[in-house]
Write a protein that holds these residues in place. Structure first.
Motif, PDB file in Angstrom:
ATOM      1  N   THR A 174       0.991  -1.096  -0.034  1.00  0.00           N
ATOM      2  CA  THR A 174       0.031   0.022   0.054  1.00  0.00           C
ATOM      3  C   THR A 174       0.914   1.247  -0.150  1.00  0.00           C
ATOM      4  O   THR A 174       1.658   1.379   0.670  1.00  0.00           O
ATOM      5  N   ALA A 234      -6.327  -1.105   3.645  1.00  0.00           N
ATOM      6  CA  ALA A 234      -5.262  -1.497   2.824  1.00  0.00           C
ATOM      7  C   ALA A 234      -4.202  -1.773   3.591  1.00  0.00           C
ATOM      8  O   ALA A 234      -3.474  -2.743   3.411  1.00  0.00           O
ATOM      9  N   SER A 276      -1.718  -5.237   3.839  1.00  0.00           N
ATOM     10  CA  SER A 276      -0.579  -5.278   3.056  1.00  0.00           C
ATOM     11  C   SER A 276       0.649  -5.934   3.939  1.00  0.00           C
ATOM     12  O   SER A 276       0.830  -5.750   5.306  1.00  0.00           O
TER      13      SER A 276
END
Length: 376
Positions: free
Chosen positions: A131, A259, A263
């Motif tokens: 991300t 996100a 990640s």
């Protein structure tokens, strides 16, 4: 390649429906045998010499049966069939010998896509999700992600997926000069009915190795992308792409947090404009330090750095009090020219300082991936 298909499905009506889909999939697909009982398929199916096995795994013995079929048909590709996609079990399926996954009932087109997607390399279980986070806007993330994705694809020949999750003002489609038929809005709406094969159709190919899931067409569509659906898109994409690069809106918000949490690596990207950028970066890093594995997962990148040399990088590290992964030079003119022409800045000036910076970052990513995932 011609596929001799062995179909195994316990439900008789579903068996008939799937058999019809195989027959309609084209001249490359021949249904050589079909069974309701896996034991019959293991005992009798070998006579038909199948090289593609479609195996129902909707039972508690599913993983065990994949391994049995893998031993019984060592040269065949096994695609699992299930009524629902289960991201949590992908690694077990792959370890047992499965190459791919189809949600049933499937269409002839979905079968063709599954074979094309999985037959050679199979589902990814060692993908790296990254991300790209910015404390504030105008950080140069989009340019960095686009050029980095192309570089990773070219250098590794692996599949790279880009997800534009800047849900209101993402411009990855503009950057790549794409006109998508579907975006992250449609993918989020449909994700509960999708499998990796069908999700793949929502990504737009920009090269043999790089595919983009474009952002919303209009800012007011942000509410159409639920966080749970967005998280499922990321989990499902792990089965498609070796590298996944996610562009998120600036600051800490539900999308950027979701996100980041999913990640393997978060890149905190900051453009230097002579203001309070270092302070903003420092404050963002303090928040990420709540993670126990902060040192392994969070990296810092500064863009528009001038002069872009080792001395300036060391100066930034000293002022920030943290390591800096890489610095990117001020290349606004070449980036703008490349965007206007629908090309990559890396291609316009392959020997530039920008290209060297992107290549160094790609080397770090590839090297870390090999250490983390390919280690026996």
């Amino acid at each position: 390649m011609a596929y001799r298909v062995l179909l195994v499905e316990r439900n008789r009506l579903m068996l008939e429906q799937l058999a019809q889909a195989v027959r309609q999939a084209g001249d490359n697909f021949q249904l050589v045998a079909r069974y309701q009982a896996p034991s019959d398929a293991l005992g009798q199916g070998v006579l038909f010499k199948p090289n593609l096995i479609l195996l129902d795994i909707d039972n508690k013995e599913g993983i065990k049966q994949i391994a049995e079929f893998n031993r019984g048909y060592p040269g065949a590709t096994i695609l699992c069939l299930s009524e629902n996609w289960q991201a949590a079990g992908v690694s077990q399926l792959v370890q047992a010998g499965a190459k791919g996954y189809l949600v049933k009932p499937f269409t002839p087109e979905e079968l063709q896509a599954a074979v094309k997607t999985f037959a050679k390399s199979g589902m990814e279980v060692s993908s790296q999700v990254m991300t790209f986070f910015s404390p504030k806007g105008k950080s140069g993330k989009t340019s960095l992600i686009a050029n980095l994705a192309m570089t990773l694809g070219r250098r590794t020949k692996e599949q790279v997926g880009v997800i534009d999750a800047d849900l209101q003002f993402g411009d990855m489609a503009v950057f790549f000069n794409l006109t998508p038929q579907a975006t992250i809005v449609e993918a989020a709406h449909d994700v509960s009915f999708l499998s990796p094969v069908t999700l793949n159709s929502y990504f737009v190919p920009v090269s043999d190795y790089v595919h983009v899931l474009c952002g919303t067409a209009e800012p007011n569509l942000i509410d159409n992308v639920g966080i749970g659906d967005f998280e499922n898109i990321i989990r499902m994409a792990r089965s498609l792409y070796r590298y996944i690069l996610i562009d998120v809106p600036p600051g800490f918000n539900p999308t950027s947090i979701a996100a980041s949490e999913l990640s393997d690596t978060v890149y905190v990207v900051t453009m230097l404009n002579g203001g309070y950028e270092l302070q903003h970066t420092r404050r963002a890093l303090e928040i990420f330090k709540d993670w126990k594995d902060y040192d392994e997962r969070v990296r810092t990148v500064f863009t528009r750095v001038s002069p872009c040399d080792m001395r300036e990088k060391q100066k930034l590290e000293q002022e920030l009090g943290e390591p800096v992964e890489t610095i990117v030079p001020n290349a606004y003119q070449v980036v703008s020219e490349a965007a206007d022409n629908g090309s990559m800045a890396m291609d316009l000036e392959p020997d530039s300082e920008l290209a060297k910076s992107i290549n160094r970052l790609a080397e770090h990513i590839i090297g870390r991936h090999r250490i983390r995932w390919d280690k026996p």
